[in-house]
Design a protein around this motif. Structure first.
Motif, PDB file in Angstrom:
ATOM      1  N   LYS A 155       3.211 -36.234   4.828  1.00  0.00           N
ATOM      2  CA  LYS A 155       3.610 -34.958   4.238  1.00  0.00           C
ATOM      3  C   LYS A 155       3.088 -34.821   2.817  1.00  0.00           C
ATOM      4  O   LYS A 155       2.576 -33.772   2.425  1.00  0.00           O
ATOM      5  CB  LYS A 155       5.131 -34.839   4.244  1.00  0.00           C
ATOM      6  N   LYS A 183       5.384 -39.630   1.435  1.00  0.00           N
ATOM      7  CA  LYS A 183       6.426 -39.154   2.339  1.00  0.00           C
ATOM      8  C   LYS A 183       5.802 -38.833   3.689  1.00  0.00           C
ATOM      9  O   LYS A 183       4.825 -38.094   3.756  1.00  0.00           O
ATOM     10  CB  LYS A 183       7.121 -37.926   1.765  1.00  0.00           C
ATOM     11  N   TYR A 193       6.415 -38.372   8.225  1.00  0.00           N
ATOM     12  CA  TYR A 193       7.297 -38.096   9.355  1.00  0.00           C
ATOM     13  C   TYR A 193       6.850 -38.994  10.515  1.00  0.00           C
ATOM     14  O   TYR A 193       5.695 -38.939  10.937  1.00  0.00           O
ATOM     15  CB  TYR A 193       7.228 -36.629   9.774  1.00  0.00           C
ATOM     16  N   GLY A 207      10.234 -37.807  14.396  1.00  0.00           N
ATOM     17  CA  GLY A 207      10.741 -36.831  13.447  1.00  0.00           C
ATOM     18  C   GLY A 207      11.503 -37.416  12.283  1.00  0.00           C
ATOM     19  O   GLY A 207      11.981 -36.667  11.420  1.00  0.00           O
ATOM     20  N   ASP A 208      11.657 -38.755  12.219  1.00  0.00           N
ATOM     21  CA  ASP A 208      12.381 -39.368  11.104  1.00  0.00           C
ATOM     22  C   ASP A 208      11.584 -39.230   9.814  1.00  0.00           C
ATOM     23  O   ASP A 208      10.371 -39.482   9.785  1.00  0.00           O
ATOM     24  CB  ASP A 208      12.637 -40.857  11.394  1.00  0.00           C
ATOM     25  N   ALA A 209      12.276 -38.852   8.736  1.00  0.00           N
ATOM     26  CA  ALA A 209      11.647 -38.744   7.420  1.00  0.00           C
ATOM     27  C   ALA A 209      11.691 -40.105   6.738  1.00  0.00           C
ATOM     28  O   ALA A 209      12.764 -40.691   6.560  1.00  0.00           O
ATOM     29  CB  ALA A 209      12.358 -37.698   6.574  1.00  0.00           C
ATOM     30  N   VAL A 210      10.529 -40.628   6.356  1.00  0.00           N
ATOM     31  CA  VAL A 210      10.414 -41.959   5.769  1.00  0.00           C
ATOM     32  C   VAL A 210       9.624 -41.849   4.471  1.00  0.00           C
ATOM     33  O   VAL A 210       8.662 -41.082   4.387  1.00  0.00           O
ATOM     34  CB  VAL A 210       9.710 -42.946   6.739  1.00  0.00           C
ATOM     35  N   THR A 211      10.043 -42.604   3.466  1.00  0.00           N
ATOM     36  CA  THR A 211       9.334 -42.661   2.186  1.00  0.00           C
ATOM     37  C   THR A 211       8.685 -44.028   2.031  1.00  0.00           C
ATOM     38  O   THR A 211       9.360 -45.057   2.172  1.00  0.00           O
ATOM     39  CB  THR A 211      10.295 -42.414   1.018  1.00  0.00           C
ATOM     40  N   LEU A 231      14.279 -45.656   4.673  1.00  0.00           N
ATOM     41  CA  LEU A 231      14.766 -44.901   5.827  1.00  0.00           C
ATOM     42  C   LEU A 231      16.270 -44.743   5.697  1.00  0.00           C
ATOM     43  O   LEU A 231      16.988 -45.739   5.583  1.00  0.00           O
ATOM     44  CB  LEU A 231      14.408 -45.635   7.125  1.00  0.00           C
ATOM     45  N   GLU A 232      16.719 -43.480   5.687  1.00  0.00           N
ATOM     46  CA  GLU A 232      18.147 -43.174   5.562  1.00  0.00           C
ATOM     47  C   GLU A 232      18.741 -43.880   4.340  1.00  0.00           C
ATOM     48  O   GLU A 232      19.789 -44.549   4.422  1.00  0.00           O
ATOM     49  CB  GLU A 232      18.898 -43.566   6.833  1.00  0.00           C
ATOM     50  N   SER A 282       9.408 -25.974  -1.465  1.00  0.00           N
ATOM     51  CA  SER A 282       9.931 -26.589  -0.249  1.00  0.00           C
ATOM     52  C   SER A 282      11.081 -25.765   0.330  1.00  0.00           C
ATOM     53  O   SER A 282      11.840 -25.138  -0.402  1.00  0.00           O
ATOM     54  CB  SER A 282      10.431 -28.006  -0.559  1.00  0.00           C
ATOM     55  N   VAL A 290      14.152 -25.818   3.649  1.00  0.00           N
ATOM     56  CA  VAL A 290      14.844 -26.613   4.654  1.00  0.00           C
ATOM     57  C   VAL A 290      15.766 -25.697   5.456  1.00  0.00           C
ATOM     58  O   VAL A 290      16.104 -24.595   5.017  1.00  0.00           O
ATOM     59  CB  VAL A 290      15.676 -27.763   4.025  1.00  0.00           C
TER      60      VAL A 290
END
Length: 617
Positions: free
Chosen positions: A9, A52, A54, A58-62, A75-76, A538, A540
């Motif tokens: 992203k 960043k 996906y 679909g999990d958002a991970v940094t 994650l989370e 952004s 959401v």
């Protein structure tokens, strides 16, 4: 999690405050790291990037990347080390050992099953359910996978070492590993593993695979089947597969790098084209000074050719400010200045610049079409607003007035039908005033249906408009919605408008909220994406409290003006069905500039007068 390709992203350099926060988070998550080791992992002066992504689910991970190698992934709100970090600090996490053939399963996305765990002489590591742990292979202490313990050590032993042991999130040779330099694990001899082989007494490949196949989920089996054959793999076969996979990954990375270069170069060329087009055809001298954000939103986007999408984040500049600085320093086309703190404006344009003078505008560029492409996108089907008709239902009080027309309580009528029935009733009963035909005499039926109790003795006649207005006012309001290609839908009450409002979030940051889009057949996700492209902020989707399927679009900043333009101009929603557009921020930048210039002018004149008074005889 990273068995399949993920989508990037954003990729930005970390800020100083975020670097300090990352150090504190890593120190808290992994207290065994010393201060020197922490500084080695997260150096103060070397560039560290925040990526960043996906995941395919679909999990958002940094990701935190140093020297092109991902060090940690979040994650989370929980940090996990990658294999690149664990190869430098193999004792950072509690470790479970397994056999080399199992690595192929882990690469495919499967979890580590307890029958495949090789217990050391000292027993299993002491872990609790959910603890972060690593996986190593026999004869090498270099970790090859990272995940969470599926149960505590006591539960594993009480279950007879059957079932799931480690829920694997990241493994050697997956796509997260391929995001780095693709180096192989170092060789750390394992004293306990020496002499043990995959076909020895301590390990049976068939039993492990049968237990794994019974416990793994369907998706994990599909992922693993892409990389592993049905029959058991010995050590040499696993090594051969690993080499083939690494070569394939190298080829894919080279292809990806070539693909990434072309869109970036193409986006740079499109950015320059829109910039020159906007300066040559859109910007006027009277508009200067012009806010850079306004220049991008109102001028550059409208100059984008039809079928293309302008996205600065996909260019080599990444930010509008860097692009404008390049246009100022390298091309001498404009001069950008910070008139107010933190807000940049274009204060001067070199209209005689050769690059600008010889730039030819492509005539087939259509601003409206480009704007439509920016807002709605070509792939989406064209949106047609619904036809909304206000209707009225006969109430119990007005039923006597509609009996002659055979309209009972609950009958839904259009306003024209109501007027016609009331007019026919008046004519049939000869209630038109003979002296003034603009008035209607009130008979007992009209009195009971339309008048209040306090008006029974006072009101003897009504004007036609008042008569119709009272009749509609005493009826129950309904509405009919007709979407193109669908049957009409009638509902009680009135059509709720699209609600646009501004709210404050943490640190007094403003966000714009858009509610009730689904009632008008609008996809909230499509509207949020269109606004995100238009204002470069952004957005959401948030669920509406107390509702199962309704969502609210939230976008950064006070964007009421842009929301109104999108809904009324592009989606053709009538303005009367949009609530809150009157709260759009007033454009005060220009007046502030004029006021500032006026005050400086007055100051200069006063100084001039005082100087003349001092020198006057």
């Amino acid at each position: 999690m990273f068995a399949r390709q993920f989508r990037v992203k954003s990729n930005t350099a970390i800020k100083g405050s975020d670097r300090r926060k990352l150090k504190a988070d890593v120190s808290a998550a992994f207290p065994s790291l010393t201060a020197d080791e922490l500084c080695e992992l997260i150096p103060n002066k070397e560039e560290l990037n925040v990526v960043k992504i996906y995941a395919h689910k679909g999990d958002a991970v940094t990701l935190y990347v140093l020297h092109k190698n991902p060090l940690f992934f979040e994650l989370e709100k929980r940090l996990y080390p990658t294999v690149y970090v664990l190869w430098r600090h193999p004792a950072l996490l509690p470790t479970f050992r397994t056999w080399p053939p199992v690595l192929e399963k882990l690469i495919g996305g499967a979890d580590l099953m307890l029958p495949g765990v090789v217990a050391p002489s000292g027993g299993l590591p002491n872990v609790k359910r959910g603890d972060c742990c690593s996986v190593t292979l026999v004869n090498n202490r270099a970790p090859v996978a990272v995940g969470n313990a599926a149960s505590s050590s006591e539960e594993m032993l009480s279950a007879g070492m059957k079932g799931r042991g480690v829920c694997v999130l990241h493994a050697y040779m997956d796509h997260l590993w391929a995001f780095g330099d693709k180096s192989g694990p170092p060789s750390f001899p394992d004293a306990e593993g020496e002499g043990q082989e995959a076909n020895g007494e301590d390990y049976e490949v068939d039993d492990t695979q049968e237990e794994a196949e019974r416990c793994e989920e369907e998706e994990e089996e599909q992922l693993s089947s892409e990389k592993v054959k049905d029959q058991p793999c010995c050590g040499s076969e696993a090594l051969s597969l690993a080499v083939q996979e690494e070569q394939r990954a190298d080829e894919e990375e080279e292809a990806d790098q070539e693909d990434q270069k072309m869109p970036q170069e193409t986006m740079d060329a499109l950015l320059l084209q829109c910039f020159l087009h906007a300066l040559k055809r859109k910007v006027k001298k009277s508009e200067l000074p012009l806010l850079t954000s306004t220049f991008l939103r109102n001028h550059m986007f409208s100059c984008c050719p039809s079928g293309k999408q302008l996205d600065i984040k996909k260019s080599s500049y990444k930010k509008l400010s860097k692009f404008l600085q390049a246009m100022q320093k390298q091309h001498n086309l404009i001069r950008v200045k910070e008139l107010t703190k933190g807000v940049e404006s274009i204060v001067e344009v070199d209209w005689n610049n050769k690059e600008l003078r010889y730039f030819k505008v492509v005539e087939e560029t259509n601003g409206d079409a480009a704007a439509a492409a920016q807002d709605g996108g070509e792939a989406e089907p064209p949106y047609h607003p619904p036809e909304i008709t206000t209707l009225y239902s006969v109430s119990a009080r007005l039923e006597p007035l509609f009996l002659d027309a055979n309209k009972r309580k609950g009958t839904i009528l259009q306003p024209a039908e109501v007027r016609h029935i009331v007019t026919e009733y008046v004519k049939k009963n000869e209630l038109v005033d003979e002296n003034n035909k603009n008035y209607v005499t009130v008979d007992p039926t009209l009195c009971d249906c339309l008048l209040e109790k306090s008006e029974y003795q006072e009101v003897q006649s009504l004007k036609w408009d008042d008569l119709f207005g009272r009749a509609l006012g005493k009826m129950a309001e309904c509405y009919e919605v007709v979407f193109p290609g669908h049957a009409p839908v009638r509902k009680k009450g009135h059509m709720e408008p699209i609600d646009v409002s501004v709210a404050s979030r943490g640190s007094n940051k403003k966000v714009t909220l858009i509610k009730n889009l689904d009632a008008y057949g609008l996809d909230p996700a499509a509207v949020g994406a269109a606004l995100q492209r238009r204002v470069q902020a952004s957005s959401v989707l948030q669920p509406v409290p107390g509702s199962k399927d309704k969502v609210v679009v939230q976008i950064q900043g006070n964007q009421i003006h842009q929301v109104g333009r999108l809904l009324t101009d592009y989606y053709q929603i009538p303005r009367k069905y949009i609530q809150g557009l009157d709260k759009a921020p007033k454009s005060g930048k220009k007046s502030q500039w004029i006021k500032m210039m006026g005050s400086s002018e007055m100051s200069f004149r006063s100084q001039r007068r005082s100087s003349l008074n001092q020198h006057s005889p």
